[in-house]
Design a protein around this motif. Structure first.
Motif, short mmCIF file in Angstrom:
data_model
loop_
_atom_site.label_atom_id
_atom_site.label_comp_id
_atom_site.label_asym_id
_atom_site.label_seq_id
_atom_site.Cartn_x
_atom_site.Cartn_y
_atom_site.Cartn_z
N ASP A 25 15.83 17.30 -73.40
CA ASP A 25 17.17 16.72 -73.51
C ASP A 25 17.32 15.82 -74.74
O ASP A 25 18.42 15.34 -75.01
CB ASP A 25 17.50 15.90 -72.25
N GLN B 288 12.32 15.09 -68.00
CA GLN B 288 13.33 16.08 -68.38
C GLN B 288 12.84 17.50 -68.16
O GLN B 288 13.60 18.36 -67.69
CB GLN B 288 13.71 15.87 -69.85
N LYS C 102 12.75 18.28 -64.36
CA LYS C 102 14.08 18.55 -63.78
C LYS C 102 14.55 19.95 -64.10
O LYS C 102 15.46 20.46 -63.44
CB LYS C 102 15.07 17.52 -64.29
N LYS C 103 13.97 20.57 -65.12
CA LYS C 103 14.30 21.96 -65.46
C LYS C 103 13.36 22.94 -64.79
O LYS C 103 13.19 24.07 -65.26
CB LYS C 103 14.25 22.14 -66.97
N GLN C 104 12.74 22.51 -63.71
CA GLN C 104 11.87 23.33 -62.87
C GLN C 104 10.59 23.76 -63.58
O GLN C 104 10.03 24.82 -63.30
CB GLN C 104 12.63 24.57 -62.36
N HIS C 105 10.11 22.93 -64.53
CA HIS C 105 8.81 23.15 -65.14
C HIS C 105 7.81 22.19 -64.50
O HIS C 105 8.11 21.01 -64.33
CB HIS C 105 8.87 22.91 -66.65
#
Length: 458
Positions: free
Chosen positions: A77, A115, A118-121
């Motif tokens: 982000d 960040q 939160k992006k599924q990593h």
């Protein structure tokens, strides 16, 4: 388990010894002997490309017949960080981040970890300096909450390797490499051999499993990353986190990048709840500029693909010593001496008995030749005690004969000056023509330093 044999090797000449010696018998240098593990030669050949599933060529192949796979970069982000990394994070890359203590390296990486999580990593944050509770306290302050972010406090590299094998994360953060130790190396953590062996093992893990690994490195008092110079050659990207501890602005600069440009710079502001990126750094660097002060000029410098307007300040005063002082912050000291010699020889300014102090406001380091003319005019302005116009922007390279030479990307520089309200831009005469200037901007082309001084102070 068999005992691991070690040897000591000179970093300068390669002399080998079974024990440590203060002075190398081969080259005569002191404190160059470092401990290394004696590794057995194996007939088994493996490559990183083979480990990640690519086709490994066993013979010399024309470059036109080699197939490549392009994978999309993973975006954070923080747009500033993405640009410095070359467009995002590359899978399987090894990134080294260095900076002074307390500058914000751990804060930046914890924010990036949040960040990405939160992006599924899946992200594994390995802390060798803080306990898990300490990391949790800092995460609460930054508002970091995600089930995909795993925190692990460990310094044993073998335990770290087993944890990575078990969890199989997409990203790994190691904070810091100086605290991690390889149990088969007898030297203390943070030593040359420990740092090299641990980095080599992390590189093998990242390349074979396609995991992007971020490594935090401490810096020495000279400002370079502690440990062997080989460390910077091993990794894919080297980032320096710069800034004053007592100021809020931080600069991330790439000094090596195998996946992008090394000229990019990202600027952040340290706030109570973490780092925030600065989208328009030119306003930050010029917001405290004094109006009507002699020795102050503004130059449009290119930092990678982005033009940045910064203020150059000069203070010229009579010397009280036999040899005048030449001090520069943010500019090469030798370049200042060269420009002062050009002003004295080609323009007639008597500067040989003057002390010169120059500074780039905001803590930025400028190294491109397009700042030469602005530096020269700052020196002349302070020497004559005549202020420049506050709405002037000065761009140009100065030659030894006093000529003003062409600079690159002049359109972007002038557009940035127009965006911030400048009215006149003094540029090399050879840069005029072939493009149109923005509305409200007056372009003044100069061919020599004398012409530039006349146009500035007329």
């Amino acid at each position: 388990m068999a005992k691991v044999k070690t040897k000591f090797m000179c970093n300068d000449c390669g002399y080998e010894s079974p024990k440590w010696m203060g002075k190398c018998p081969g080259c005569g240098q002191w404190n160059t002997m470092v401990e290394e593990i004696e590794k057995k030669v194996s007939n088994h050949r493996a490559t990183f490309a083979h480990s990640v599933g690519s086709t490994t060529m066993s013979k010399a192949t024309p470059i036109t017949s080699i197939e490549t796979m392009t994978e999309p970069r993973i975006q954070t982000d923080l747009v500033e960080l993405n640009r410095v990394l070359g467009g995002g994070i590359v899978k399987g890359s090894l990134v080294l981040i260095g900076g002074d203590p307390g500058i914000g390296k751990s804060t930046l990486l914890l924010q990036v970890s949040s960040q990405l999580a939160k992006k599924q990593h899946s992200v594994l944050y390995i802390s060798g300096e803080e306990s898990m509770r300490q990391t949790k306290l800092r995460a609460d302050r930054l508002g970091v909450t995600s089930e995909n972010l795993l925190v692990y406090s460990e310094t044993d590299l073998e335990e770290i390797s087993r944890t990575i094998e078990k969890e199989n994360p997409s990203f790994v953060i190691v904070d810091s490499i100086q605290t991690i130790f390889h149990p088969q190396v007898t030297s203390a953590p943070g030593s040359v051999s420990q740092v090299r062996e641990c980095t080599a093992e992390l590189m093998r893990i990242g390349k074979t499993k396609g995991i992007a690994i971020f490594i935090v490195g401490h810096v020495t008092k000279e400002g370079s990353i502690a440990g062997p110079r080989l460390l910077e050659h091993m990794v894919d990207t080297v980032l320096y986190f710069e800034g004053e501890r007592h100021h809020t602005y931080r600069i991330v600069r790439a000094v090596k990048n195998r996946f992008g440009s090394t000229n990019e710079m990202g600027i952040f502001e340290m706030k109570e709840f973490g780092l925030e990126e600065v989208h328009n750094p030119s306003e930050i660097f010029l917001e405290e500029r004094s109006q009507g002060a002699a020795g102050s000029t503004v130059v449009a410098s290119m930092e990678g693909t982005r033009p940045v307007l910064v203020e150059i300040q000069a203070l010229i005063s009579p010397t009280s010593f036999g040899n005048p002082r030449r001090m520069a912050t943010g500019i090469d000291h030798n370049r200042v001496s060269l420009l002062m010699a050009v002003l004295e020889k080609r323009v007639g300014l008597l500067l040989q008995n003057q002390d010169a102090y120059l500074k780039v406001a905001g803590g930025v380091k400028l190294d491109e030749p397009a700042i030469d003319l602005a530096v020269a005019i700052s020196i002349a302005s302070s020497f004559r005690d005549k202020p420049t116009r506050p709405t002037d922007c000065i761009i140009g390279e100065v030659g030894l004969t006093g000529e003003i030479r062409r600079v690159s990307r002049i359109e972007q520089r002038v557009q940035e000056a127009a965006k911030l309200g400048f009215e006149r831009v003094i540029i090399p005469a050879n840069n005029i023509g072939g493009w149109s200037a923005p509305k409200g901007i007056q372009l003044i082309g100069v061919s020599t330093v004398a012409d530039a001084l006349k146009a500035t102070f007329e």
